[in-house]
Design an enzyme around this catalytic site. Structure first.
Site, PDB file in Angstrom:
ATOM      1  N   ASP A   9       0.845  -0.895  -0.008  1.00 30.74           N
ATOM      2  CA  ASP A   9      -0.173   0.038   0.086  1.00 30.74           C
ATOM      3  C   ASP A   9       0.835   1.672  -0.088  1.00 30.74           C
ATOM      4  O   ASP A   9       2.101   1.200   0.503  1.00 30.74           O
ATOM      5  CB  ASP A   9      -1.285  -0.059   1.192  1.00 30.74           C
ATOM      6  CG  ASP A   9      -2.150   1.067   0.629  1.00 30.74           C
ATOM      7  OD1 ASP A   9      -1.841   1.506   0.338  1.00 30.74           O
ATOM      8  OD2 ASP A   9      -2.870   0.519   2.103  1.00 30.74           O
ATOM      9  N   HIS A  46       3.047   3.336  -8.999  1.00 31.29           N
ATOM     10  CA  HIS A  46       3.031   1.963  -9.138  1.00 31.29           C
ATOM     11  C   HIS A  46       3.866   1.452 -10.103  1.00 31.29           C
ATOM     12  O   HIS A  46       4.715   0.492  -9.949  1.00 31.29           O
ATOM     13  CB  HIS A  46       1.212   1.799 -10.021  1.00 31.29           C
ATOM     14  CG  HIS A  46      -0.026   2.182  -9.744  1.00 31.29           C
ATOM     15  ND1 HIS A  46       0.082   1.461  -7.940  1.00 31.29           N
ATOM     16  CD2 HIS A  46      -0.757   2.579 -10.273  1.00 31.29           C
ATOM     17  CE1 HIS A  46      -1.618   2.094  -7.873  1.00 31.29           C
ATOM     18  NE2 HIS A  46      -1.569   2.737  -9.104  1.00 31.29           N
ATOM     19  N   GLU A 100     -12.223  -4.570  -5.200  1.00 34.46           N
ATOM     20  CA  GLU A 100     -12.739  -3.926  -5.071  1.00 34.46           C
ATOM     21  C   GLU A 100     -11.894  -2.224  -5.534  1.00 34.46           C
ATOM     22  O   GLU A 100     -12.095  -1.862  -5.780  1.00 34.46           O
ATOM     23  CB  GLU A 100     -12.102  -3.572  -3.536  1.00 34.46           C
ATOM     24  CG  GLU A 100     -13.129  -4.102  -2.778  1.00 34.46           C
ATOM     25  CD  GLU A 100     -13.021  -5.845  -2.118  1.00 34.46           C
ATOM     26  OE1 GLU A 100     -11.993  -6.062  -2.054  1.00 34.46           O
ATOM     27  OE2 GLU A 100     -14.170  -6.423  -2.245  1.00 34.46           O
ATOM     28  N   LEU A 149      11.360 -20.370  -4.578  1.00 34.84           N
ATOM     29  CA  LEU A 149      10.503 -19.500  -4.063  1.00 34.84           C
ATOM     30  C   LEU A 149       8.940 -20.165  -4.658  1.00 34.84           C
ATOM     31  O   LEU A 149       9.194 -19.799  -6.486  1.00 34.84           O
ATOM     32  CB  LEU A 149      11.317 -18.246  -4.021  1.00 34.84           C
ATOM     33  CG  LEU A 149       9.427 -17.257  -3.728  1.00 34.84           C
ATOM     34  CD1 LEU A 149       9.889 -17.293  -2.080  1.00 34.84           C
ATOM     35  CD2 LEU A 149      10.280 -15.600  -3.587  1.00 34.84           C
ATOM     36  N   GLU A 191       0.586 -13.599  12.449  1.00 38.38           N
ATOM     37  CA  GLU A 191       1.430 -12.248  13.242  1.00 38.38           C
ATOM     38  C   GLU A 191       1.439 -11.156  12.207  1.00 38.38           C
ATOM     39  O   GLU A 191       1.653 -11.274  10.429  1.00 38.38           O
ATOM     40  CB  GLU A 191       2.862 -12.855  13.019  1.00 38.38           C
ATOM     41  CG  GLU A 191       2.716 -13.226  14.087  1.00 38.38           C
ATOM     42  CD  GLU A 191       2.082 -13.224  15.832  1.00 38.38           C
ATOM     43  OE1 GLU A 191       2.173 -12.920  15.856  1.00 38.38           O
ATOM     44  OE2 GLU A 191       1.681 -14.415  16.259  1.00 38.38           O
TER      45      GLU A 191
HETATM   46  C1  FPP Z   1      -2.197  -0.041  -3.340  1.00 44.46           C
HETATM   47  O1  FPP Z   1      -1.073   1.631  -3.126  1.00 44.46           O
HETATM   48  C2  FPP Z   1      -0.950  -0.670  -4.369  1.00 44.46           C
HETATM   49  C3  FPP Z   1      -2.253  -1.190  -5.432  1.00 44.46           C
HETATM   50  C4  FPP Z   1      -3.187  -0.666  -6.085  1.00 44.46           C
HETATM   51  C5  FPP Z   1      -1.567  -1.733  -6.347  1.00 44.46           C
HETATM   52  C6  FPP Z   1      -0.308  -3.083  -6.425  1.00 44.46           C
HETATM   53  C7  FPP Z   1       0.760  -3.184  -7.245  1.00 44.46           C
HETATM   54  C8  FPP Z   1       1.624  -2.620  -7.187  1.00 44.46           C
HETATM   55  C9  FPP Z   1       2.803  -2.571  -6.768  1.00 44.46           C
HETATM   56  C10 FPP Z   1       2.950  -2.479  -8.989  1.00 44.46           C
HETATM   57  C11 FPP Z   1       3.085  -3.295  -9.870  1.00 44.46           C
HETATM   58  C12 FPP Z   1       2.839  -4.830  -9.664  1.00 44.46           C
HETATM   59  C13 FPP Z   1       3.266  -5.931 -10.454  1.00 44.46           C
HETATM   60  C14 FPP Z   1       3.080  -7.572 -10.138  1.00 44.46           C
HETATM   61  C15 FPP Z   1       3.575  -5.494 -11.783  1.00 44.46           C
HETATM   62  P1  FPP Z   1      -2.221   2.417  -3.998  1.00 44.46           P
HETATM   63  O2  FPP Z   1      -2.273   3.106  -5.065  1.00 44.46           O
HETATM   64  O3  FPP Z   1      -3.480   1.957  -2.951  1.00 44.46           O
HETATM   65  O4  FPP Z   1      -1.471   3.716  -2.601  1.00 44.46           O
HETATM   66  P2  FPP Z   1      -2.262   5.034  -1.673  1.00 44.46           P
HETATM   67  O5  FPP Z   1      -3.489   4.506  -0.735  1.00 44.46           O
HETATM   68  O6  FPP Z   1      -1.075   5.928  -0.982  1.00 44.46           O
HETATM   69  O7  FPP Z   1      -3.019   5.764  -2.611  1.00 44.46           O
END
Ligand code: FPP
Length: 251
Positions: free
Chosen positions: A28, A45, A75, A139, A215
């Site tokens: 996040d 991202h 969601e 892994l 945990e």
């Molecule tokens: C949360 O940050 C992250 C996501 C919803 C997506 C996770 C994606 C990645 C880590 C990038 C790409 C993944 C791959 C597999 C290449 P947010 O957008 O909710 O952040 P915020 O809460 O600060 O707005």
């Protein structure tokens, strides 16, 4: 071959005899990371992808056999369509670009979630990665895409309902074990450690059934800043816990 410097457990403060066997991560804070730099969310991202790459190899170096991360929740469709499609494109491009290195490192890729609802090019990119890496043995790296913990339980119960309907199963035979056996990847052990970045204190519908005794480590670090050192800190925290699984400790 990659020029990555390998991490060695003996160079860390970690106890090799008490390593988690399955680490799950709610990644996040990509948006906040970008916002703090005056950049667009997609930059966050992209940096999140690079942080994930480091985390996958750090997990492998630490000889942890399972890593599951939340790539896209059921969601997340509520986000603007440009962001949703950007994420789907990034995931497809990234898994394609990383495939050779994942193969070189004997890493098995898996996905979990309602994959039939995601764009075809993303689904096909993952299908190729899952297929090519299926015999790899180090892994197991699982990406949850269009995943919801409640949906996973519903999908498991649906499988059981079909067997009940056909008479192959009786209601008395429905147990926790049977529900577990019908989850997306019944051979994965439950996560020992769940990490959430960016300081939020929620499960957000991630691995609801599997995290019953995990945990939880919450860090204020935003996901794009997460790295091997952050993982070591999370595992140190895990190793400081006493796991009782509802029992009492013997004197
Ligand atoms: C949360 O940050 C992250 C996501 C919803 C997506 C996770 C994606 C990645 C880590 C990038 C790409 C993944 C791959 C597999 C290449 P947010 O957008 O909710 O952040 P915020 O809460 O600060 O707005």
């Amino acid at each position: 071959m990659s020029s990555r410097v390998k991490l060695n457990i003996s160079d860390t403060p970690l106890n090799p005899a008490n390593m988690p066997q399955h680490v799950a991560i709610i990644m996040d804070g990509n948006g906040r990371w970008a916002h703090a730099r005056g950049q667009r969310r997609r930059e966050g991202h992209f940096q999140g992808y690079l942080a994930l790459k480091d985390t996958v190899y750090a997990t492998d170096d630490l000889k942890i056999p399972y890593l599951t991360v939340y790539g896209f929740s059921s969601e997340n469709w509520r986000r603007p369509s440009e962001e949703v499609h950007g994420l789907m494109d990034l995931m497809a491009t990234a898994i394609h670009a990383e495939l050779d290195e994942l193969m070189e490192n004997d890493i098995r890729v898996r996905v979990q979630g309602r994959l039939h609802e995601i764009p075809e090019h993303t689904r096909l990119a993952f299908a190729e990665a899952v297929e090519r890496t299926s015999a790899n043995a180090r892994l197991t790296f699982t990406l949850a895409i269009n995943y919801g913990g409640r949906a996973e339980i519903v999908d498991s119960v649906k499988q059981l309902a079909i067997q009940l309907q056909s008479g192959a199963l009786t209601a008395d035979a429905v147990t926790e074990e049977l529900i577990s056996k019908n989850l997306y990847w019944p051979d994965h052990p439950d996560p020992d450690l769940l990490i959430r970045t960016a300081g939020e204190k929620r499960l957000s519908n991630f691995l609801l059934w599997e995290t019953a005794y995990s945990e939880i480590h919450i860090t204020p670090t935003l996901w794009p800043d997460f790295n091997a050192q952050s993982l070591i800190i999370a595992i140190s925290d895990y190793q400081s816990r006493v796991r009782k699984f509802g029992a009492v400790l013997e004197a």
